[in-house]
Design a protein around this motif. Structure first.
Motif, PDB file in Angstrom:
ATOM      1  N   LEU A  27      38.564  41.101  38.095  1.00 23.89           N
ATOM      2  CA  LEU A  27      40.014  41.271  38.094  1.00 23.89           C
ATOM      3  C   LEU A  27      40.448  42.368  37.125  1.00 23.89           C
ATOM      4  O   LEU A  27      41.316  43.178  37.443  1.00 23.89           O
ATOM      5  CB  LEU A  27      40.704  39.947  37.734  1.00 23.89           C
ATOM      6  CG  LEU A  27      40.420  38.762  38.658  1.00 23.89           C
ATOM      7  CD1 LEU A  27      41.262  37.562  38.245  1.00 23.89           C
ATOM      8  CD2 LEU A  27      40.689  39.108  40.113  1.00 23.89           C
ATOM      9  N   ALA A  38      39.097  45.023  36.273  1.00 22.79           N
ATOM     10  CA  ALA A  38      38.788  46.391  36.697  1.00 22.79           C
ATOM     11  C   ALA A  38      39.865  46.974  37.608  1.00 22.79           C
ATOM     12  O   ALA A  38      39.869  48.168  37.882  1.00 22.79           O
ATOM     13  CB  ALA A  38      37.436  46.429  37.422  1.00 22.79           C
ATOM     14  N   VAL A  39      40.768  46.125  38.087  1.00 25.50           N
ATOM     15  CA  VAL A  39      41.854  46.641  38.924  1.00 25.50           C
ATOM     16  C   VAL A  39      42.904  47.244  38.000  1.00 25.50           C
ATOM     17  O   VAL A  39      43.849  46.591  37.574  1.00 25.50           O
ATOM     18  CB  VAL A  39      42.452  45.525  39.805  1.00 25.50           C
ATOM     19  CG1 VAL A  39      43.577  46.075  40.671  1.00 25.50           C
ATOM     20  CG2 VAL A  39      41.371  44.905  40.678  1.00 25.50           C
ATOM     21  N   SER A  40      42.704  48.522  37.675  1.00 23.83           N
ATOM     22  CA  SER A  40      43.524  49.141  36.631  1.00 23.83           C
ATOM     23  C   SER A  40      44.980  49.273  37.040  1.00 23.83           C
ATOM     24  O   SER A  40      45.854  49.434  36.199  1.00 23.83           O
ATOM     25  CB  SER A  40      42.959  50.522  36.296  1.00 23.83           C
ATOM     26  OG  SER A  40      42.901  51.295  37.472  1.00 23.83           O
ATOM     27  N   THR A  41      45.252  49.178  38.360  1.00 25.64           N
ATOM     28  CA  THR A  41      46.639  49.288  38.808  1.00 25.64           C
ATOM     29  C   THR A  41      47.355  47.939  38.747  1.00 25.64           C
ATOM     30  O   THR A  41      48.531  47.859  39.047  1.00 25.64           O
ATOM     31  CB  THR A  41      46.705  49.824  40.241  1.00 25.64           C
ATOM     32  OG1 THR A  41      45.790  49.061  41.047  1.00 25.64           O
ATOM     33  CG2 THR A  41      46.305  51.278  40.299  1.00 25.64           C
ATOM     34  N   VAL A  61      48.811  45.357  36.391  1.00 26.03           N
ATOM     35  CA  VAL A  61      49.174  45.319  34.967  1.00 26.03           C
ATOM     36  C   VAL A  61      48.664  44.051  34.290  1.00 26.03           C
ATOM     37  O   VAL A  61      48.168  44.087  33.165  1.00 26.03           O
ATOM     38  CB  VAL A  61      50.707  45.411  34.822  1.00 26.03           C
ATOM     39  CG1 VAL A  61      51.107  45.435  33.359  1.00 26.03           C
ATOM     40  CG2 VAL A  61      51.222  46.640  35.532  1.00 26.03           C
ATOM     41  N   TRP A 105      46.190  41.759  35.341  1.00 20.24           N
ATOM     42  CA  TRP A 105      44.737  41.616  35.331  1.00 20.24           C
ATOM     43  C   TRP A 105      44.056  42.576  34.355  1.00 20.24           C
ATOM     44  O   TRP A 105      43.040  42.245  33.750  1.00 20.24           O
ATOM     45  CB  TRP A 105      44.166  41.857  36.732  1.00 20.24           C
ATOM     46  CG  TRP A 105      44.490  40.774  37.706  1.00 20.24           C
ATOM     47  CD1 TRP A 105      45.073  39.567  37.437  1.00 20.24           C
ATOM     48  CD2 TRP A 105      44.264  40.797  39.129  1.00 20.24           C
ATOM     49  NE1 TRP A 105      45.210  38.845  38.598  1.00 20.24           N
ATOM     50  CE2 TRP A 105      44.728  39.569  39.641  1.00 20.24           C
ATOM     51  CE3 TRP A 105      43.704  41.732  40.007  1.00 20.24           C
ATOM     52  CZ2 TRP A 105      44.644  39.254  41.007  1.00 20.24           C
ATOM     53  CZ3 TRP A 105      43.627  41.424  41.356  1.00 20.24           C
ATOM     54  CH2 TRP A 105      44.094  40.189  41.851  1.00 20.24           C
TER      55      TRP A 105
END
Ligand code: SF4
Ligand code: SF4
Ligand code: SF4
Lengths: 307, 186
Positions: free
Chosen positions: A168, A170-173, A175, A177
């Motif tokens: 989770l 690693a989903v940089s988009t 905010v 997570w």
């Protein structure tokens, strides 16, 4: 489409409860394996029931979890393509390998524990200790092998438990997570939270499975330490992200599920149980496990419902 | 020089007629209830005499730093030789990781194939044949421009050089190839 030509909003929840339960079960599996293998490796005459419970729980939890994951795929029968098409930049791709190896090791370990039970009538608790030469010989010299499997498995159990957080974060988009440790950008927060929760829920589930045992004081103490760390981490999370994530329906899930049932009540019960040696293991551990599930659901949904 | 296909959307020219939405549906055989593009109304906002409404065509932004490509575990999501983000449906398992990563909600799991789907700039069906994408050629208001931004003579390159345009959600650093000109509507 509505009357102003706006297309009906798509469901913002892309990963639903199946994925939340999968992350939870992967945590349980990792925590249970660590409980069993570390007992096996380090505790002289540790309770055999704990080793057995953790060793059997780990493969069951991870395999059920993987089943949910595969079921959630758009094309479940193509899951094998995850193994043959690798993207080293993708956390999920790396995770596929960590979890696959962990699953195999947990199965082997469960078999070795099962085999030693069969041979010796009970688990040969300390690895390498030859309680009866004949039994060990009959088990095919598995004790030494079991030690190696326990060590390797423990490493991959750590990897599996941490991976669920990295997946989770690693989903940089996203905010929520991708929240960082406060003050240290570049170090994601969720892997720590999920690791601690995995250890505590995995330990709790193992103790439930172990049933009545002589002396669980050590485990209870470890559990208290884990709960205190988790309370601190949850407090840090609460303080470092916008309060919108804890609003609406998720407020109940967070405050009641994660905080009260998952952390505060079991902490009180444990403190009471440890001091009085009361047998509060099953209710306490049950609440810890429910709290771990609530935590995964909360994090998975909060990250998608509020952007 | 490598190509960089780009789209420019002039919002003041869009009537909200959804011809693009429909053209895309038949050009790409998009299943019922799913969309590669749609142009929802933004607003109405404000109070009379300053009430505003405009339509914002939304689809894959063809990011040059695409989060979907980064997270895809199977490399099904990839940059093709012309720099476009496309999905190899033979590799895709439908894990939806890309959908969680896309900040523009551009992707969906195609009901018929079970794999991720999104706008392709009509790459295989039209661009490679020298045609413009379905939505662009059908646009009633002439709001959509398309071409190679690396070719200074192209319509998009000239437009981008002479107008102030924006990309959506620039804070995510995805470097989209779809540019919005909000002049006259915001
Ligand atoms: S808009 Fe979404 S799907 Fe399209 S390239 Fe960017 S991240 Fe990927
Ligand atoms: S759904 Fe398909 S394209 Fe998207 S990340 Fe998964 S494998 Fe890649
Ligand atoms: S470029 Fe093609 S696929 Fe993309 S929105 Fe337009 S018609 Fe649809």
């Amino acid at each position: 489409m509505d009357i102003t030509w706006g297309a009906g909003a798509a469901n913002p929840v892309i990963w639903g409860w199946l994925i939340a339960v999968y992350l939870f079960l992967a945590g349980i599996a990792g925590g249970a394996f660590l409980t069993a293998s570390l007992t096996d490796l380090f505790k002289k005459n540790g309770p055999a029931k704990v080793i057995r419970s953790g060793a059997f729980l780990a493969p069951v939890a991870i395999i059920v979890g993987l089943g949910l994951l595969v079921f959630d795929l758009g094309r479940p029968l193509s899951f094998w393509k995850l193994i043959f098409n690798v993207n080293f930049g993708s956390v999920m791709s790396i995770g596929v390998f960590i979890i696959s190896i962990f699953t195999v090791l947990s199965l082997v370990y469960a078999y070795l524990v099962w085999a030693s039970v069969k041979v010796g009538g009970k688990v040969q608790v300390r690895v390498g200790r030859a309680a009866s030469e004949a039994a060990v010989a009959e088990a095919g010299g598995t004790a030494g092998g079991r030690e190696i499997v326990a060590i390797l498995g423990a490493l991959f159990a750590l990897g599996t438990a941490t991976y669920t957080g990295f997946l989770l974060s690693a989903v940089s988009t996203n905010v929520f997570w991708s929240t960082h440790l406060p003050g240290i950008s570049g170090v994601p927060f969720l892997p720590f939270l999920f690791l601690v929760s995995a250890l505590s829920t995995g330990l709790a589930a193992t103790l439930i499975g172990a049933g009545k045992c002589e002396d669980l004081t050590l485990y209870k103490k470890i559990d208290i330490v884990l709960m205190v760390i988790e309370i601190l981490l949850v407090a840090v999370l609460y303080a470092s992200v916008r309060s919108v994530f804890f609003s609406g329906n998720l407020a109940v899930l967070f405050w009641l599920g994660v905080v009260v049932i998952g952390l505060l009540l079991p902490l009180l019960f444990s403190l009471y149980g440890v001091s009085r040696h009361k047998n509060l293991v099953v209710p306490t551990c049950g609440m810890v496990v429910i709290g771990g599930l609530a935590l995964r659901c909360f994090v998975v949904y909060a990250g998608q419902l509020f952007k | 020089m490598a190509k960089h296909y780009a789209m420019v959307i002039q919002l003041k020219k869009c009537l909200g007629c959804q011809a693009c939405t429909v053209a895309c549906k038949f050009e790409n055989k998009v299943p019922d209830g799913q969309y590669r593009t749609k142009s929802p109304a933004i607003g109405p906002s404000g109070t009379y005499p300053h009430v505003k409404v405009f339509f914002e065509k939304q689809a894959c932004q063809m990011c040059q730093d695409a989060p979907c490509v980064k997270v895809c575990p199977t490399t099904a999501s990839h940059y093709n030789k012309d720099g476009l983000v496309l999905i190899d449906s033979h590799k895709c398992v439908g894990c939806k990781y890309c959908m969680t990563a896309c900040p523009y909600d551009a992707r969906f799991i195609n009901k018929n194939t079970g794999t991720a789907d999104k706008c392709t700039f009509c790459y295989d069906t039209r661009i490679t044949k020298g045609e413009k994408p379905g939505c662009v050629s059908t646009c009633v208001g002439g709001a959509l421009l398309f071409g190679d931004a690396n070719d200074p003579q192209s319509e998009v390159a000239r437009y981008l050089a002479t107008h102030r345009t924006e990309v959506r959600k620039a804070r995510f650093g995805t470097r989209p190839s779809v540019h919005y000109d909000y002049e006259g509507v915001k």
